[in-house]
Design a protein around this motif. Sequence first.
Motif, PDB file in Angstrom:
ATOM      1  N   ARG A 281       1.074  -1.368   0.050  1.00 35.11           N
ATOM      2  CA  ARG A 281      -0.174   0.075  -0.201  1.00 35.11           C
ATOM      3  C   ARG A 281       0.741   1.564   0.305  1.00 35.11           C
ATOM      4  O   ARG A 281       0.517   2.430  -0.841  1.00 35.11           O
ATOM      5  CB  ARG A 281      -1.102   0.173   1.151  1.00 35.11           C
ATOM      6  CG  ARG A 281      -1.947   1.245   1.393  1.00 35.11           C
ATOM      7  CD  ARG A 281      -2.210   1.798   2.823  1.00 35.11           C
ATOM      8  NE  ARG A 281      -0.680   1.031   3.990  1.00 35.11           N
ATOM      9  CZ  ARG A 281      -0.100   2.544   3.944  1.00 35.11           C
ATOM     10  NH1 ARG A 281       0.366   3.459   3.714  1.00 35.11           N
ATOM     11  NH2 ARG A 281       0.767   2.071   5.257  1.00 35.11           N
TER      12      ARG A 281
ATOM     13  N   LEU B 134       2.683   1.282  -3.424  1.00 40.46           N
ATOM     14  CA  LEU B 134       1.285   2.129  -4.895  1.00 40.46           C
ATOM     15  C   LEU B 134       1.656   3.698  -4.492  1.00 40.46           C
ATOM     16  O   LEU B 134       1.112   4.103  -5.279  1.00 40.46           O
ATOM     17  CB  LEU B 134      -0.035   0.958  -4.322  1.00 40.46           C
ATOM     18  CG  LEU B 134      -1.118   1.958  -5.672  1.00 40.46           C
ATOM     19  CD1 LEU B 134      -0.559   1.475  -6.605  1.00 40.46           C
ATOM     20  CD2 LEU B 134      -2.459   1.146  -4.124  1.00 40.46           C
ATOM     21  N   CYS B 135       0.837   3.722  -2.957  1.00 37.45           N
ATOM     22  CA  CYS B 135       0.373   5.207  -3.473  1.00 37.45           C
ATOM     23  C   CYS B 135       1.359   6.343  -3.212  1.00 37.45           C
ATOM     24  O   CYS B 135       1.208   7.650  -3.500  1.00 37.45           O
ATOM     25  CB  CYS B 135      -0.564   5.233  -1.628  1.00 37.45           C
ATOM     26  SG  CYS B 135      -1.683   4.329  -0.944  1.00 37.45           S
ATOM     27  N   ASP B 136       2.346   6.366  -2.744  1.00 37.39           N
ATOM     28  CA  ASP B 136       3.765   6.771  -2.305  1.00 37.39           C
ATOM     29  C   ASP B 136       3.516   7.329  -4.444  1.00 37.39           C
ATOM     30  O   ASP B 136       3.963   8.464  -4.831  1.00 37.39           O
ATOM     31  CB  ASP B 136       4.703   6.334  -2.039  1.00 37.39           C
ATOM     32  CG  ASP B 136       5.585   7.575  -2.480  1.00 37.39           C
ATOM     33  OD1 ASP B 136       6.022   8.370  -2.010  1.00 37.39           O
ATOM     34  OD2 ASP B 136       7.033   7.542  -2.051  1.00 37.39           O
TER      35      ASP B 136
ATOM     36  N   ILE C   6      -1.778   8.073  -5.159  1.00 37.46           N
ATOM     37  CA  ILE C   6      -2.728   7.905  -4.383  1.00 37.46           C
ATOM     38  C   ILE C   6      -3.382   7.684  -3.106  1.00 37.46           C
ATOM     39  O   ILE C   6      -2.472   7.757  -2.581  1.00 37.46           O
ATOM     40  CB  ILE C   6      -3.314   7.113  -5.272  1.00 37.46           C
ATOM     41  CG1 ILE C   6      -2.294   5.716  -5.657  1.00 37.46           C
ATOM     42  CG2 ILE C   6      -3.230   6.938  -7.430  1.00 37.46           C
ATOM     43  CD1 ILE C   6      -3.159   4.366  -6.067  1.00 37.46           C
ATOM     44  N   GLU C   7      -4.675   7.990  -2.907  1.00 36.96           N
ATOM     45  CA  GLU C   7      -4.547   7.118  -1.428  1.00 36.96           C
ATOM     46  C   GLU C   7      -5.788   6.067  -1.431  1.00 36.96           C
ATOM     47  O   GLU C   7      -6.361   6.077  -2.303  1.00 36.96           O
ATOM     48  CB  GLU C   7      -4.567   8.331  -0.379  1.00 36.96           C
ATOM     49  CG  GLU C   7      -6.056   9.086  -1.024  1.00 36.96           C
ATOM     50  CD  GLU C   7      -6.316  10.315  -0.075  1.00 36.96           C
ATOM     51  OE1 GLU C   7      -6.819  10.686   0.456  1.00 36.96           O
ATOM     52  OE2 GLU C   7      -5.294  11.076  -0.302  1.00 36.96           O
ATOM     53  N   VAL C   8      -5.787   5.658   0.093  1.00 37.88           N
ATOM     54  CA  VAL C   8      -6.992   4.633   0.211  1.00 37.88           C
ATOM     55  C   VAL C   8      -8.117   5.344   0.825  1.00 37.88           C
ATOM     56  O   VAL C   8      -8.683   6.121   0.943  1.00 37.88           O
ATOM     57  CB  VAL C   8      -6.271   3.939   0.851  1.00 37.88           C
ATOM     58  CG1 VAL C   8      -7.540   2.666   1.895  1.00 37.88           C
ATOM     59  CG2 VAL C   8      -4.921   3.314   1.352  1.00 37.88           C
TER      60      VAL C   8
ATOM     61  N   CYS D 221      -7.488   2.204  -4.056  1.00 33.70           N
ATOM     62  CA  CYS D 221      -7.110   2.772  -3.764  1.00 33.70           C
ATOM     63  C   CYS D 221      -8.478   3.755  -5.394  1.00 33.70           C
ATOM     64  O   CYS D 221      -8.333   3.335  -6.183  1.00 33.70           O
ATOM     65  CB  CYS D 221      -6.100   3.574  -3.776  1.00 33.70           C
ATOM     66  SG  CYS D 221      -5.193   2.279  -3.365  1.00 33.70           S
TER      67      CYS D 221
ATOM     68  N   ILE E  99      -7.965   6.524  -8.707  1.00 36.04           N
ATOM     69  CA  ILE E  99      -7.027   6.900  -9.344  1.00 36.04           C
ATOM     70  C   ILE E  99      -7.759   7.247 -10.234  1.00 36.04           C
ATOM     71  O   ILE E  99      -8.477   6.980 -11.177  1.00 36.04           O
ATOM     72  CB  ILE E  99      -6.108   5.785 -10.194  1.00 36.04           C
ATOM     73  CG1 ILE E  99      -4.987   6.962 -11.380  1.00 36.04           C
ATOM     74  CG2 ILE E  99      -6.742   4.503 -10.375  1.00 36.04           C
ATOM     75  CD1 ILE E  99      -3.684   5.118 -11.149  1.00 36.04           C
TER      76      ILE E  99
ATOM     77  N   HIS F 163     -11.331  10.619  -1.426  1.00 30.67           N
ATOM     78  CA  HIS F 163     -10.041  10.406  -1.383  1.00 30.67           C
ATOM     79  C   HIS F 163      -9.390  10.541  -2.782  1.00 30.67           C
ATOM     80  O   HIS F 163      -8.784  10.147  -3.253  1.00 30.67           O
ATOM     81  CB  HIS F 163     -10.006   8.953  -0.714  1.00 30.67           C
ATOM     82  CG  HIS F 163     -10.099   8.776   0.536  1.00 30.67           C
ATOM     83  ND1 HIS F 163      -9.737   9.113   1.686  1.00 30.67           N
ATOM     84  CD2 HIS F 163     -11.326   8.405   0.879  1.00 30.67           C
ATOM     85  CE1 HIS F 163     -10.128   9.580   3.045  1.00 30.67           C
ATOM     86  NE2 HIS F 163     -11.486   8.502   2.421  1.00 30.67           N
TER      87      HIS F 163
ATOM     88  N   ARG G  73      -7.796  11.848  -6.656  1.00 33.66           N
ATOM     89  CA  ARG G  73      -6.695  12.434  -5.953  1.00 33.66           C
ATOM     90  C   ARG G  73      -6.411  12.134  -7.782  1.00 33.66           C
ATOM     91  O   ARG G  73      -6.504  10.832  -8.301  1.00 33.66           O
ATOM     92  CB  ARG G  73      -5.436  12.215  -5.811  1.00 33.66           C
ATOM     93  CG  ARG G  73      -5.500  12.654  -4.587  1.00 33.66           C
ATOM     94  CD  ARG G  73      -3.985  12.486  -3.678  1.00 33.66           C
ATOM     95  NE  ARG G  73      -2.592  13.173  -4.226  1.00 33.66           N
ATOM     96  CZ  ARG G  73      -2.039  13.297  -3.728  1.00 33.66           C
ATOM     97  NH1 ARG G  73      -1.285  12.194  -3.105  1.00 33.66           N
ATOM     98  NH2 ARG G  73      -1.098  13.484  -4.216  1.00 33.66           N
TER      99      ARG G  73
END
Length: 253
Positions: free
Chosen positions: A17, A20-22, A26-28, A45, A47, A151, A153
Motif C-alpha cells: 500500500r 503504491l500510494c507513494d 494516490i490514497e486509500v 484506491c 485513480i 480520496h 486524486r
Amino acid sequence: MRLRQCVFVARDLEASRAELCDILGIEVAYRDPAVGKWGLANVVCPIGNDFLEIVAPEKPGTSAGRYIDRRGGDGGYMVILQVPDAIAERERVTGLGIRAVEQKNMPEYRYTHFHPSDTAGVLLSIDSVVAPADADAALFWPPASTGWIEHRRSDVTSGLAAVEIQANDPVEAAALWGRILARPVTTSGGAHRLAIDGGEIRFVGIADGRGPGVSAYDVKAADRARVLAAAEKHGKRRSDTQVEVCGCRINLV
C-alpha cells in the motif's frame, strides 16, 4: 464496456500500500471487510474515476496465495470491467463454457468472477451497477463504498488505460478474450489487442519467466516526473515510461 478496476496481489498489504500510494500519488479510500470470506484483506484506491486495489492473503490456502506462489511473487491479479448489464454478460459468457466461480445479484451491484483457468490465467470480473436516484451514475461504484470521492486524486496519475496479459500463446489468448468480451482482435506493435471503451486489453508473449497472467497495467500520468522520482526512491523505476508497483510493471501513458 470499460476498464474500471485493476487488482494486485501481494504478501505484505501495508508495505505494498505504501509503495503504491507513494509512487502513483494516490490514497486509500476503502478497506472492504467482505473480502475476508476469501481469507483476504485489501485496500481500494481511486485513480481519477477508476480504481486500483491490492489484496493480500491473511491465512494459508487462499487462491490468492496460490497465485503468488505460482507466479513467483506479488503481481497483477484481477481485471474488473464495467458493463451496462452484468447478468446478460454472465449468461452470454457462461454459454461459451467459461465457468463462473463467484457471482452476486444485488439491487445496486451485480458481478461475476470467471475461472482463471478459463481466461488465460487472469481472474476476470464483469460488473454492472444500478445507481440510486440521488447518486451520480458516473461515480457510483460500490466496491469502493461511499465517500471515495473525498480520496480521489488526479494530480499525479488520473486513470486506467490498459491491461497487458502475457500468455504462452498470445494469439490464442487474445482470441479467447475476444470471444469472452465479444470484441474483435487487432494486431500492432507486436501485441494482439482488444479495444474497450477508453482503453484496451493487449496480449503478449511471456518475457519475464513468471508464466501466464497480468504482466502490466497502463495508467494515465498527469505528472510523470513525480511518478518517476518516487519510483526512483523505491528502486522501482524501470525506464522513462515504466515503473514497477507490487511486482507488476506500470506503463505511464
